[in-house]
Design a protein around this motif. Structure first.
Motif, short mmCIF file in Angstrom:
data_model
loop_
_atom_site.label_atom_id
_atom_site.label_comp_id
_atom_site.label_asym_id
_atom_site.label_seq_id
_atom_site.Cartn_x
_atom_site.Cartn_y
_atom_site.Cartn_z
N CYS A 19 28.25 19.06 -37.89
CA CYS A 19 27.11 19.14 -38.71
C CYS A 19 27.51 19.61 -40.08
N SER A 20 28.44 20.49 -40.09
CA SER A 20 28.79 21.18 -41.70
C SER A 20 28.93 19.98 -42.46
N GLN A 220 16.67 18.48 -46.56
CA GLN A 220 17.05 18.04 -45.08
C GLN A 220 17.15 16.66 -44.92
N TYR A 306 23.12 26.46 -46.11
CA TYR A 306 22.70 27.03 -45.03
C TYR A 306 23.84 26.53 -43.88
N MET A 307 24.20 25.26 -43.88
CA MET A 307 25.10 24.69 -42.85
C MET A 307 26.43 25.32 -43.12
N HIS A 310 26.09 28.58 -41.30
CA HIS A 310 25.63 28.34 -39.83
C HIS A 310 26.11 27.11 -39.51
N GLU A 312 27.33 25.94 -36.86
CA GLU A 312 27.33 25.61 -35.44
C GLU A 312 25.79 25.04 -35.16
N THR A 313 24.93 25.05 -36.25
CA THR A 313 23.70 24.63 -36.14
C THR A 313 23.77 22.85 -35.70
N SER A 317 18.39 20.66 -34.55
CA SER A 317 17.78 22.13 -34.86
C SER A 317 17.50 22.14 -36.30
N LEU A 318 18.51 21.88 -37.20
CA LEU A 318 18.21 21.97 -38.52
C LEU A 318 16.91 21.17 -38.90
N MET A 321 13.67 22.92 -38.43
CA MET A 321 13.42 23.89 -39.06
C MET A 321 12.42 23.69 -40.39
N SER A 330 17.95 32.55 -44.87
CA SER A 330 19.10 32.44 -44.06
C SER A 330 20.05 31.96 -44.66
#
Length: 335
Positions: A19-20, A220, A306-307, A310, A312-313, A317-318, A321, A330
């Motif tokens: 995802c990153s 997003q 954000y990614m 985080h 591992e998101t 889930s992203l 949000m 965050s």
């Protein structure tokens, strides 16, 4: 039947570092997708207007609810059960400008194999991140330059005459502004289909409708498209020219400082929101050298920040949000 017009299945996802924004795209060669790319406009315009009365029932039988949605919602010809349906469709098919548009659409999209390959690749990534998701069929239609993309529960339909290339003479005749024509090229079809998918599955939360929330939501959406089309250039993703892309990259810190210093970040003034995230030739607050949509660019940078923090998101889930303020805290974005 609910249609979503987009000017458009939250499920458990495989946990992955892919995802990153800086991660290598995952291998999706093993992912199966089952969809059809259906050039509906070819079937429709293959019918001579004078013969439509005799062909109408066969067309209804073949296309069913899709034809109903197309007739009602896209070209406003009424329900397929209306007594004037045949007459309205005869007019639409015989309208001379539509015939000229058809010829150009056939030149650009006559060979559907490349488009089908691009869609298959994007849908493979979609199923990788959302294993339980249903992959929609994709129809190609002519709308008379109405909606670019129409979404239903089991299909997405694309108005092919909206993607004939930014230099298309029709757009000049229609006085479509040059800055909007950048979005009207064949390479935007698949990104717009995926964007419509994201907007349908992950609707905007307007309970707190301020600039920060809109920026992050738009970010997003672009991040979602980037994960499904990993090779998409940022210029295509964000609808910027190469020069405009350089401008936002070189002025990111100044743009952010201006927004913060002028207290725009938590503004819910409609004009302010439009000036940052709406379609426009430039961003009012940054001068005519800037592109429009700079708020979308900054929102995308916040999501990437954000990614990076985080990784591992999961993508699912992203996309769920929907509290932009909490998300921003965050992300700890610093241009």
């Amino acid at each position: 039947m609910k249609l979503v017009f987009v000017s458009s299945i939250v499920t458990l996802l495989l946990m992955t570092m892919a995802c990153s924004s800086g991660s290598k795209a995952p291998d999706v060669s093993h992912v199966d997708v089952d969809f059809e790319l259906i050039p509906f406009y070819e079937d429709l315009f293959a019918i001579h207007p004078d013969s439509f009365a005799g062909e109408a029932e066969a067309l209804k039988a073949k296309y069913g609810q899709y034809l109903e949605a197309y007739s009602l919602g896209v070209i406003a010809a009424g329900s397929t059960e209306d007594e004037d349906f045949v007459e309205n469709m005869q007019f639409f098919l015989s309208y001379e400008p539509n015939q000229e548009v058809l010829d150009t659409c056939r030149l650009v999209f006559g060979d559907t194999a490349p488009l089908e390959e691009e869609l298959e690749s994007a849908f493979k990534y979609y199923r990788y991140y959302f294993p339980e998701a249903e992959v929609p069929d994709v129809y190609l239609h002519i709308s008379g330059f109405n909606q670019s993309v129409v979404v239903d529960s089991s299909w997405i339909s694309v108005s092919v005459e909206k993607y004939l290339g930014r230099g298309c003479l029709f757009y000049e005749w229609l006085s479509i502004p040059v800055y909007l024509r950048r979005r009207m090229s064949p390479e935007k079809v698949v990104p717009d289909v995926m964007m419509a998918l994201a907007m349908t599955e992950f609707a905007y939360n307007d309970s707190v409708d301020d600039l920060l929330n809109q920026m992050i939501y738009e970010g997003q959406l672009r991040y979602f498209v980037k994960q499904l089309i990993p090779d998409i250039p940022d210029t295509t993703l964000l609808d910027f020219s190469t020069e405009q892309m350089s401008w936002v990259e070189n002025n990111e810190e100044r743009m952010w400082s201006t927004i913060v210093e002028n207290k725009h970040l938590f503004s819910n003034d409609r004009m302010t929101l439009q000036r940052f995230v709406g379609k426009s030739p430039f961003t009012y607050y940054f001068g005519e050298e800037s592109p429009g949509g700079t708020g979308i660019y900054l929102g995308y940078q916040i999501v990437k920040a954000y990614m990076e923090r985080h990784p591992e998101t999961p993508l699912a889930s992203l996309m769920q949000m929907n509290d932009g303020h909490a998300f921003f805290r965050s992300a700890r974005y610093q241009p």
